[in-house]
Write an enzyme that holds these catalytic residues in place. Sequence first.
Site, PDB file in Angstrom:
ATOM      1  N   GLU A 123      -4.779  -3.681  31.905  1.00 31.37           N
ATOM      2  CA  GLU A 123      -5.464  -2.421  32.160  1.00 31.37           C
ATOM      3  C   GLU A 123      -6.923  -2.503  31.716  1.00 31.37           C
ATOM      4  OE1 GLU A 123      -4.903   2.357  31.202  1.00 31.37           O
ATOM      5  OE2 GLU A 123      -3.983   0.878  29.868  1.00 31.37           O
ATOM      6  N   CYS A 131      -5.505   6.705  31.325  1.00 33.98           N
ATOM      7  CA  CYS A 131      -4.348   5.954  31.821  1.00 33.98           C
ATOM      8  C   CYS A 131      -4.113   6.221  33.298  1.00 33.98           C
ATOM      9  CB  CYS A 131      -3.096   6.321  31.023  1.00 33.98           C
ATOM     10  SG  CYS A 131      -3.174   5.846  29.284  1.00 33.98           S
ATOM     11  N   SER A 159      -0.943   2.635  23.493  1.00 41.05           N
ATOM     12  CA  SER A 159      -0.882   1.255  23.960  1.00 41.05           C
ATOM     13  C   SER A 159       0.556   0.747  24.014  1.00 41.05           C
ATOM     14  CB  SER A 159      -1.695   0.356  23.036  1.00 41.05           C
ATOM     15  OG  SER A 159      -1.074   0.292  21.756  1.00 41.05           O
ATOM     16  N   SER A 170      -7.186   7.620  14.636  1.00 44.13           N
ATOM     17  CA  SER A 170      -8.016   7.696  13.428  1.00 44.13           C
ATOM     18  C   SER A 170      -9.480   7.997  13.704  1.00 44.13           C
ATOM     19  CB  SER A 170      -7.899   6.390  12.641  1.00 44.13           C
ATOM     20  OG  SER A 170      -6.588   6.222  12.141  1.00 44.13           O
ATOM     21  N   GLU A 214       4.383   7.500  26.892  1.00 42.20           N
ATOM     22  CA  GLU A 214       3.427   7.403  28.007  1.00 42.20           C
ATOM     23  C   GLU A 214       2.420   6.348  27.609  1.00 42.20           C
ATOM     24  OE1 GLU A 214       0.109   7.401  29.726  1.00 42.20           O
ATOM     25  OE2 GLU A 214      -0.201   9.503  29.151  1.00 42.20           O
ATOM     26  N   ASN A 231      -8.328   9.393  23.757  1.00 38.56           N
ATOM     27  CA  ASN A 231      -9.091   9.537  25.003  1.00 38.56           C
ATOM     28  C   ASN A 231      -9.126  10.965  25.540  1.00 38.56           C
ATOM     29  OD1 ASN A 231      -6.341   9.160  25.585  1.00 38.56           O
ATOM     30  ND2 ASN A 231      -6.755   8.279  27.587  1.00 38.56           N
TER      31      ASN A 231
END
Length: 461
Positions: free
Chosen positions: A365, A268, A213, A163, A234, A137
């Site tokens: 989430e 996040c 994750s 990936s 994290e 991200n």
Amino acid sequence: MPIATVNPANGETLETFEAMDEDELERRLELAEATFRTYRRSAFAERARLLHGAADLLDADLDDIARTMTTEMGKPIKQARAEAAKCAKAMRWYADHAAELLADEEPAETDVKDSGASRVRVRYRPIGPVLAVMPWNFPLWQVVRFAAPALMAGNVGLLKHASNVPQTALYLEDLFHRAGFPEGCFQTLLIGSGAVDDVLRDERVRAATLTGSEPAGRAVASTAGEMIKKTVLELGGSDPFVVMPSADIDRAARIAVTARVQNNGQSCIAAKRFIVHADVYDAFAERFVAGMAALRTGDPMDEGTDVGPLASEQGRKDLEELVEDARRSGAEVLCGGERPDGPGWFYPPTVLAGIHRDMRIHREEAFGPVATLYRAGDLDEAVLIANDSPFGLSSNVWTRDEAEVDRFVRDLEAGGVFVNGMTASHPAFPFGGVKRSGYGRELSGHGIREFCNITTVWQGA
């Protein structure tokens, strides 16, 4: 999952990469260990010179690497350029501050005498090759915020990137190489997720850091625990954005939109749960929904685009399932909520109200531009709703009442509390979470010391 660049704006596979075989992986692990034995003895001034060089190269490459990031994961091009600039800033910050952050510490003289020593020092020494398992991200920033302090501490880095961002991963290795870092200081491992466990078990790898994750975090933490290796994790976040009656409602609503849809909502630390005091709920909701509905969704290469596509088809499916589950359970869709026609993995900015605890989106989430609105009767209820989450990464509080600020800072279960502003990371401030958002800290002096051997040096008379 293949190692490939797939443009999320149209689903086109642009380039596929072969995973490293066992021989190449072994060569790189051996190189990392050999390089560490010499690099660890380098002076701070030399490491700083190299890192400043990398920052200068990144500035020169800014437009090109921004286009690469946007192509690989879909963030708006203007946000990609900002990410690259932030990385260069962080490199310079660590280059300029690492020596003082890791300077020897001298305990109080009375304690030294009490121990029977003539001198005691606490020294921060590098720990060795560190494996970094990083997400897509923020494909540049997530890596640099690990690599800059790690390299300045005298460690070497092994990057297992997501990936779907292989070109960004390879760029990072090339960047540090062009800056003059010794070969083996920073290497990209083009391997699948299934190979991570074996790499982490290798005795030459001394520690690991992961951003990603919960399942990935559990897997890395489990292996690291078995091997007795240090980790920093994290993981996810479902950050609350609390608005109290004394807040500047216009500004809070405007910032709330940005806080929710930054990086196409795939962050996040993006605010996700908007908890608004009943006295100002209607006024805030009206402004917030209007702001979300007005955002421009489209080609991420277009300078006028606010929200680009989600990074993967599966990511969009996961988000749709959360929205549909909430809708079936009685949530009200105030805007968005319907997948658009056409190519690419787009999803519109969406606001849901009437959320309750039985909905999946209350517990999970939402990784995309979907916001949930909650009405709180008072401060106590606002705190209860905010803490009613398995996550605890960061939080946002909007109030002009200092007593309320003190209460939120005391009671919110999060690694950060941002008052009258949105959560953001800065190299000078520690970053990380609690509960299922992980443990350990990145950035600041706390972050650079995570992967150091904190050594007590005791000298007798």
